[in-house]
Enzyme design. Structure first.
Site, PDB file in Angstrom:
ATOM      1  N   HIS A  54      -9.515   2.514   0.282  1.00  0.00           N
ATOM      2  CA  HIS A  54      -8.096   2.183   0.218  1.00  0.00           C
ATOM      3  C   HIS A  54      -7.772   1.710  -1.193  1.00  0.00           C
ATOM      4  O   HIS A  54      -8.153   0.616  -1.590  1.00  0.00           O
ATOM      5  CB  HIS A  54      -7.754   1.094   1.240  1.00  0.00           C
ATOM      6  CG  HIS A  54      -6.280   0.977   1.504  1.00  0.00           C
ATOM      7  ND1 HIS A  54      -5.343   1.218   0.529  1.00  0.00           N
ATOM      8  CD2 HIS A  54      -5.591   0.656   2.628  1.00  0.00           C
ATOM      9  CE1 HIS A  54      -4.134   1.043   1.037  1.00  0.00           C
ATOM     10  NE2 HIS A  54      -4.256   0.724   2.312  1.00  0.00           N
TER      11      HIS A  54
ATOM     12  N   CYS B  34       0.813  -1.222   0.000  1.00  0.00           N
ATOM     13  CA  CYS B  34       0.000   0.000   0.000  1.00  0.00           C
ATOM     14  C   CYS B  34       0.842   1.264   0.000  1.00  0.00           C
ATOM     15  O   CYS B  34       0.301   2.368   0.035  1.00  0.00           O
ATOM     16  CB  CYS B  34      -0.943  -0.019   1.190  1.00  0.00           C
ATOM     17  SG  CYS B  34      -1.868  -1.552   1.236  1.00  0.00           S
TER      18      CYS B  34
ATOM     19  N   HIS C 251      -2.105   7.945   6.648  1.00  0.00           N
ATOM     20  CA  HIS C 251      -2.423   6.689   5.968  1.00  0.00           C
ATOM     21  C   HIS C 251      -3.866   6.296   6.336  1.00  0.00           C
ATOM     22  O   HIS C 251      -4.641   5.907   5.478  1.00  0.00           O
ATOM     23  CB  HIS C 251      -1.417   5.609   6.382  1.00  0.00           C
ATOM     24  CG  HIS C 251      -1.492   4.372   5.550  1.00  0.00           C
ATOM     25  ND1 HIS C 251      -1.372   4.386   4.180  1.00  0.00           N
ATOM     26  CD2 HIS C 251      -1.690   3.066   5.888  1.00  0.00           C
ATOM     27  CE1 HIS C 251      -1.484   3.150   3.711  1.00  0.00           C
ATOM     28  NE2 HIS C 251      -1.688   2.332   4.716  1.00  0.00           N
TER      29      HIS C 251
END
Lengths: 409, 90
Positions: free
Chosen positions: A336, A167, A299
């Protein structure tokens, strides 16, 4: 050392097919997250039911209007990359300049490769019990497929590769692109990331980790239940400042610094110390004092572990409580986006700096004492000149980027 | 089944204009990867196996390709006639 600037940006996601619609949705506090049900083709007895942020239906329209079907015969993650890059190239003014494009480089991230291509092959083999798969299965699924697709579509003939760090892939890609220009190896680098992981197998994989929220991504909130997957791509055109000024390009921001560390600890449990070390490294690289007010794009996955650890990292990196930082967490809006998410959030952070507005964190139910952060729970007017964008990936891979807008100190 | 019409549909994914029987696939703009994909689509659509490896098809004309598919369909039909007898005798 050469200064690196952003001269073009583009993105596609559940929020919009370009950065204008994306920003309008963000500023209005809209989330692309909604209930979804995903089944493999022709297999209704198998299904994933939950929440996700699918890309808008017109995400590829501009791309499809400019190129023939044969040129777009690739996995969705490659076409998301192409759609975002087309917008970014046009935005930068190098679109149509074959000589400049030919000399440019590509450093592009993704976490998952061609999920749909992999699954289509497995469906034939294991469910339909056919003894062959589509001949483009491998070229569609390989992690570098998007980078190659960009090179072929746009005639970019310099250094070209993919970066994979889960990620943090596109955040790392942007950091590497910055260093590539700093070291004089190219004047223009096309960078960012893409992923298209809303497939049955991928969703089941994430569900099996028990990291998925059933309804909404609620970063740093009490009673948060986990992450929600999104999809799409974001691209930035990074350029040597001198080169950009010489051709009269519009400059959005300077990519002032990047810091990255590895936890060397656990595949899924984050480490606050190493995350804080990445934040400090980025500040040192950007020569930006930790006490200077910044927009901090977290994040913020909405999982219990990530958010708690990230809040700790924030307190470690910014021990002074009077610095006036503002924290945003836009996965609550676009989900995400995995390998695309670092670039998406960096684009949003730059837009927020230039528009002097922090988009709100959505889905917040109330404060969690373990996540005591200066969150923008409503749109907040900004007066700072720098943004810090954090990506803390599975496998303990941390990447932090810093952008400064012109005239910043 | 109208083989020619089905084939035009499949090739239509790669080539916009209808092909003449005498046009070679390579002259119609198909490359080596295109014909491998074409062979895969033909095998899927007609449920036949093409004897040539896909890449060799590039030197075929469109007419050659039509005849090849028709031949494979006939062979499949012949096999279908033989198969039940084989099953009974076993």
């Amino acid at each position: 050392m050469r200064k690196v600037v952003v001269t073009g940006m583009g993105c596609v996601s559940g929020l919009g097919a370009n950065k204008t619609t994306t920003w309008d949705s963000l500023a209005a506090g809209k989330s692309a997250i909604r209930p979804v049900s995903v089944s493999p083709q022709g297999q209704r007895e198998l299904s994933f039911a939950g929440a996700a942020a699918p890309a808008v239906t017109d995400a590829l329209d501009n791309l499809a209007a400019r190129y023939e079907d044969k040129q777009l015969n690739v996995d969705l993650f490659s076409n998301f990359a192409a759609a975002a890059t087309l917008e970014a190239l046009e935005d930068s003014g190098v679109w149509g300049d074959a000589a400049k494009l030919s000399e440019a480089a590509i450093i592009y991230g993704n976490a998952s490769g061609g999920n749909a291509a992999i699954e289509a092959g497995y469906l034939r083999l294991f469910l339909s019990r056919l003894n062959n798969v589509h001949p483009l299965t491998i070229p569609r699924l390989m992690n570098s497929a998007a980078a190659s697709h960009l090179s072929m579509l746009f005639g970019i003939r310099g250094h070209c590769l993919a970066i994979a760090s889960a990620c943090a892939s596109s955040a790392h890609a942007i950091g590497e692109a910055m260093h590539f220009i700093r070291s004089g190896r190219s004047s223009i680098v096309i960078t960012g990331g893409s992923d298209a992981s809303l497939t049955f197998g991928s969703l089941q994989g994430w569900k099996a980790l028990q990291a998925m929220a059933p309804d909404m991504c609620r970063p740093f909130s009490i009673d948060r239940k986990g992450m929600v997957l999104g999809e799409g791509a974001a691209t930035l055109i990074l350029e040597d400042e001198e080169h950009a000024l010489k051709r009269g390009a519009r400059i959005y921001a300077e990519v002032a610094g990047a810091g990255s560390t590895s936890d060397a600890a656990h595949l899924t449990q984050p480490n606050a110390e190493r995350a804080a070390a990445a934040i400090r490294a980025a500040h040192a690289d950007a020569q930006l004092d930790e006490d200077a007010p910044v927009l901090f794009s977290a994040h913020g996955t909405g999982t219990r572990l990530n958010d708690r650890s990230e809040a700790s990292a924030f307190r470690l990196a910014y021990p002074s409580r009077s610095s006036g930082h503002v924290v945003i967490a836009t996965k609550s809006a676009h989900g995400h986006m995995l390998g695309a998410t670092g670039a998406m959030e960096f684009v949003i952070a730059i837009l927020a700096l230039t528009k002097k507005l922090a988009p709100p964190v959505l889905g917040f139910l109330g404060p969690d004492p373990e996540c005591d952060l200066p969150l923008a729970l409503e749109p907040v007017k900004l007066s700072c000149h720098a943004a810090v964008s954090a990506s803390f990936a599975f496998g303990g891979l941390n990447s932090v980027l810093i952008a400064k807008i012109p005239n910043s100190g | 089944m109208n083989v020619e019409r089905e084939l035009q549909t499949i090739i239509g994914n790669k080539v916009k204009d209808p092909l003449e029987a005498g046009t070679k696939l390579m002259d119609a703009g198909l490359d080596s990867l295109d014909v491998i994909e074409l062979a895969f689509d033909i095998e899927d659509r007609f449920k036949v196996q093409l004897p040539q490896i896909g890449a060799e098809l590039i030197s075929f004309t469109y007419g050659d390709l039509c005849r090849l598919v028709e031949k494979q369909l006939e062979a499949k039909a012949d096999d279908a006639l033989v198969a039940p007898a084989a099953t009974i005798s076993s």
